[in-house]
Design a protein around this motif. Structure first.
Motif, PDB file in Angstrom:
ATOM      1  N   PHE A 199       0.829  -1.209   0.000  1.00 51.62           N
ATOM      2  CA  PHE A 199       0.000   0.000   0.000  1.00 51.62           C
ATOM      3  C   PHE A 199       0.861   1.256   0.000  1.00 51.62           C
ATOM      4  O   PHE A 199       1.829   1.368   0.739  1.00 51.62           O
ATOM      5  N   ASP A 200       0.455   2.204  -0.844  1.00 54.23           N
ATOM      6  CA  ASP A 200       1.091   3.523  -0.893  1.00 54.23           C
ATOM      7  C   ASP A 200       0.185   4.496  -0.134  1.00 54.23           C
ATOM      8  O   ASP A 200      -0.881   4.877  -0.618  1.00 54.23           O
ATOM      9  N   GLY A 201       0.621   4.896   1.042  1.00 52.02           N
ATOM     10  CA  GLY A 201      -0.218   5.716   1.912  1.00 52.02           C
ATOM     11  C   GLY A 201       0.034   7.206   1.828  1.00 52.02           C
ATOM     12  O   GLY A 201      -0.404   7.944   2.720  1.00 52.02           O
ATOM     13  N   THR A 202       0.690   7.655   0.784  1.00 54.41           N
ATOM     14  CA  THR A 202       0.988   9.097   0.679  1.00 54.41           C
ATOM     15  C   THR A 202      -0.292   9.933   0.714  1.00 54.41           C
ATOM     16  O   THR A 202      -0.412  10.899   1.473  1.00 54.41           O
ATOM     17  N   GLY A 255      -5.357   6.935  -0.505  1.00 51.08           N
ATOM     18  CA  GLY A 255      -4.142   6.175  -0.786  1.00 51.08           C
ATOM     19  C   GLY A 255      -4.472   5.124  -1.840  1.00 51.08           C
ATOM     20  O   GLY A 255      -5.603   5.022  -2.313  1.00 51.08           O
ATOM     21  N   ARG A 256      -3.505   4.315  -2.205  1.00 50.66           N
ATOM     22  CA  ARG A 256      -3.794   3.287  -3.205  1.00 50.66           C
ATOM     23  C   ARG A 256      -2.926   2.057  -2.966  1.00 50.66           C
ATOM     24  O   ARG A 256      -1.793   2.155  -2.479  1.00 50.66           O
ATOM     25  N   TRP A 257      -3.494   0.909  -3.311  1.00 51.36           N
ATOM     26  CA  TRP A 257      -2.763  -0.345  -3.217  1.00 51.36           C
ATOM     27  C   TRP A 257      -1.744  -0.439  -4.356  1.00 51.36           C
ATOM     28  O   TRP A 257      -1.962   0.103  -5.447  1.00 51.36           O
ATOM     29  N   THR A 258      -0.657  -1.130  -4.091  1.00 42.29           N
ATOM     30  CA  THR A 258       0.240  -1.502  -5.184  1.00 42.29           C
ATOM     31  C   THR A 258      -0.445  -2.600  -5.997  1.00 42.29           C
ATOM     32  O   THR A 258      -1.490  -3.125  -5.599  1.00 42.29           O
ATOM     33  N   GLU A 259       0.118  -2.959  -7.126  1.00 46.53           N
ATOM     34  CA  GLU A 259      -0.501  -4.025  -7.936  1.00 46.53           C
ATOM     35  C   GLU A 259      -0.570  -5.325  -7.128  1.00 46.53           C
ATOM     36  O   GLU A 259      -1.600  -6.013  -7.127  1.00 46.53           O
ATOM     37  N   GLU A 260       0.513  -5.674  -6.443  1.00 42.86           N
ATOM     38  CA  GLU A 260       0.502  -6.885  -5.622  1.00 42.86           C
ATOM     39  C   GLU A 260      -0.473  -6.740  -4.458  1.00 42.86           C
ATOM     40  O   GLU A 260      -1.226  -7.653  -4.133  1.00 42.86           O
ATOM     41  N   GLY A 261      -0.481  -5.572  -3.839  1.00 43.79           N
ATOM     42  CA  GLY A 261      -1.379  -5.336  -2.716  1.00 43.79           C
ATOM     43  C   GLY A 261      -2.841  -5.327  -3.124  1.00 43.79           C
ATOM     44  O   GLY A 261      -3.706  -5.792  -2.373  1.00 43.79           O
ATOM     45  N   ARG A 262      -3.133  -4.817  -4.316  1.00 42.40           N
ATOM     46  CA  ARG A 262      -4.522  -4.763  -4.788  1.00 42.40           C
ATOM     47  C   ARG A 262      -5.080  -6.181  -4.958  1.00 42.40           C
ATOM     48  O   ARG A 262      -6.208  -6.469  -4.555  1.00 42.40           O
ATOM     49  N   THR A 263      -4.294  -7.072  -5.546  1.00 42.12           N
ATOM     50  CA  THR A 263      -4.727  -8.466  -5.700  1.00 42.12           C
ATOM     51  C   THR A 263      -4.899  -9.125  -4.337  1.00 42.12           C
ATOM     52  O   THR A 263      -5.882  -9.840  -4.095  1.00 42.12           O
TER      53      THR A 263
END
Length: 591
Positions: free
Chosen positions: A413-416, A473-481
């Protein structure tokens, strides 16, 4: 998350803002108001506080009755509760939960209690005695009491106050906030006061200082072995000065309320849009990964702060150790309550098999054990002690840090964006509160624009404060899955129909479902599905099932809340005199 949802949220907030001062409607076409309230306090020479309350209700539509919540600080007690009414026939039901006395007062239009009240005026009278509310220091007696609490569902048009003190001389009193006071007077041993309207969400508080000589055999008072007068006056002075200081400091921020939503929009556009991933599953029947439950709790269940575990993760960790037999659970008959107690025992020889965070949970619970046995039903009482509560909460924080250290959050996760919004929310809420207070207190009629700007900023700040981390914020590709798979697993656990179609093949899998269901906040749904699929589940001699069947969740939750409350420094006498630190208050409403 798409752009449409974000703009819908913002659009709804703007609609609410624009209609706030023009629309006041109830979904079921009924409403009520409290036109007048009267609070009569009598301070006894033994320290007992007798309270008489009257609330004049105007009901429009059909109602079942009213309720009254009376908060109780640690050590305080309430007794001799009596209720009567003029204009209706009352029936009282009492309960105590989460540190407050809850009074449900059913109101009937007939003496047979068959007809609900409708379109009428009713005066409700409540009286009770409170112990350990009056506080005796070494140099002064004190009473700090919320005459009107901030938890009422509606405001009150006016409040009359009468306070009878045990002595005639050298009494001093203060009423806060001063802007609600229309008149006040001290005549010998009697304080009287009248207020203008007090809005919903505001409190009105009394502070009285009395000579110690007025108290004899004060067994019903709280005794504090320290001088109190200087401390109380300092707290009172600091409270008033601090409020005035912040009102003045943030006046210039009234014009900045529009900056918050604009910043939120740009934050979402830059940091909140999710990456596309090659996964379109509907639900997951198997555990999507082999991560321990506290890790899943931190990453999936606690969306307000992704990566930080909460109490559900703590409980899931307990259940996982019960499943491993490192903590053993059995029941023991409680003859006094005619119930069964849950007893935990701790296998110290296998402690080395645990992870660092599990060891903290193990040590935290075993600290409260006697002869290596912990009665879970007794933990709530142990944590009502401030020293025990502070130790417990410090261990909780250490446990949370330990779990956080085990997670590479940035991998998922990218929490910026969420960090920017957190700062924006808390900063905006603080600024909004100041602007609103200043607008209504300083220029109640003429400060319209400042007050409305503050209200809007408060609403917007609270809204984004409770928005999930993954909105801005947004999930990384791995985190989103990873997230989508675990969310689909949660959906599977919650859906009875899916569980009926694809039930687990063994008790072992059910136990895993319960453990991870606890971590994901859906353990109750899993247990309900299990009862349909597994006959006589309560007969299974297994710690995981007994933990749920005999209320282990509720025991730990109650103990955690008690510890959280008792560890709060505001409950200590050191806060005596500061605005909002008094006993009583609470609130109520109609249903």
């Amino acid at each position: 998350m798409n752009v449409k949802r974000t703009f819908c949220i913002i659009l709804l907030l703007f609609i609410l803002f624009s209609t706030l001062t023009f629309v006041s409607a109830d979904d079921d076409d009924r409403s009520y108001s409290i036109t007048h309230a009267f609070v009569d306090l009598t301070v006894g020479s033994d320290g007992l506080l007798h309270v008489d309350e009257r609330y004049d209700y105007t009901f429009e539509g059909k109602f079942n009755g009213v309720y009254r919540d009376i908060p109780l600080k640690p050590g305080e007690s309430i007794e001799n509760i009596n209720v009567s009414a003029v204009g209706a026939y009352p029936v009282l039901s009492e309960s105590e939960k989460n540190g407050q006395k809850h009074l449900t007062i059913y109101l009937y239009a007939d003496s047979e209690h068959t007809k609900k009240i409708r379109d009428c005026d009713v005066s409700v009278y409540i009286s009770y005695d409170m112990k350990k509310v009056v506080t005796l220091f070494n140099d002064v007696g004190g009473l700090q009491y919320k005459l009107w609490g901030d938890q009422w569902d509606v405001g009150v048009d006016s409040l009359d106050v009468s306070v009878t003190l045990p002595g005639d001389e050298n009494n001093t009193f203060f009423l806060n906030p001063e802007e609600y006071t229309v008149s006040s007077n001290l005549d010998k041993n009697t304080i009287t006061a009248k207020t203008n309207s007090i809005p919903k969400g505001e409190m009105y508080e009394l502070l009285v200082l009395m000579p110690l000589d007025d108290f004899k055999d004060a067994t019903s008072a709280k005794h504090v072995n320290q001088n109190g007068r200087d401390m109380i006056m300092k707290n009172l002075h600091d409270s008033i000065e601090g409020r005035n200081f912040w009102n003045t400091t943030y006046l210039v921020m009234a014009l900045l309320s529009i900056v918050s939503p604009i910043t939120a929009i740009f934050t979402y556009l830059k940091y909140g849009r999710e990456p596309k991933v090659d996964y379109d599953g509907i639900y997951e029947r198997e555990l999507p990964s082999d991560d321990p439950p506290e890790i899943i709790n931190a990453l999936i269940e606690n969306k307000i702060k992704i990566g930080k575990p909460n109490m559900k993760g703590f409980e899931a960790s307990i259940m996982n150790m019960i499943d491993k037999k490192i903590i053993k659970l059995y029941t023991e008959e409680n003859v006094e309550s005619n119930t069964k107690d849950l007893i935990l025992t701790f296998n110290n020889e296998r402690k080395n098999e645990l992870s660092s965070s599990e060891k903290i949970v193990f040590d935290t619970l075993s600290n409260f054990a006697t002869d290596n046995m912990l009665n879970l039903s007794m933990l709530n009482g142990m944590l009502s002690s401030e020293s025990n509560a502070k130790w417990f909460m410090s261990k909780m924080e250490i446990w949370q840090s330990s779990v956080i250290d085990r997670i590479d959050v940035e991998k998922y996760f990218d929490g910026t964006g969420s960090n920017i919004i957190s700062f924006l929310a808390f900063g905006g809420l603080a600024v909004g509160i100041i602007i609103t207070i200043l607008g209504f207190i300083t220029n109640l009629r003429n400060g319209f624009y400042a007050a409305i700007g503050g209200v809007f900023l408060i609403i917007f700040s609270i809204a984004i404060m409770f928005i999930d981390d993954d909105i801005f914020g947004r999930w990384t590709e791995e985190g989103r899955t990873f997230y989508l798979k675990w969310e689909n697993f949660r959906k599977f656990l919650k859906d009875n129909s899916l569980m009926n179609e694809h039930p687990p093949e063994s008790i072992v899998i059910w136990k895993k479902y319960l453990i991870y269901g606890a971590a994901l906040g859906v353990a109750d749904e899993v247990y309900e599905s299990m009862k349909l699929q597994v006959p006589n589940i309560s007969d299974y001699d297994d710690g995981i099932f007994m933990y749920h069947y005999y209320g282990g969740y509720n025991m730990m939750y109650s103990a955690f809340r008690t510890g959280e409350s008792a560890a709060n420094p505001s409950s200590d006498s050191g806060g005596f005199g500061g605005f909002g630190g008094g006993s009583g208050g609470g609130g109520g409403g109609a249903f």
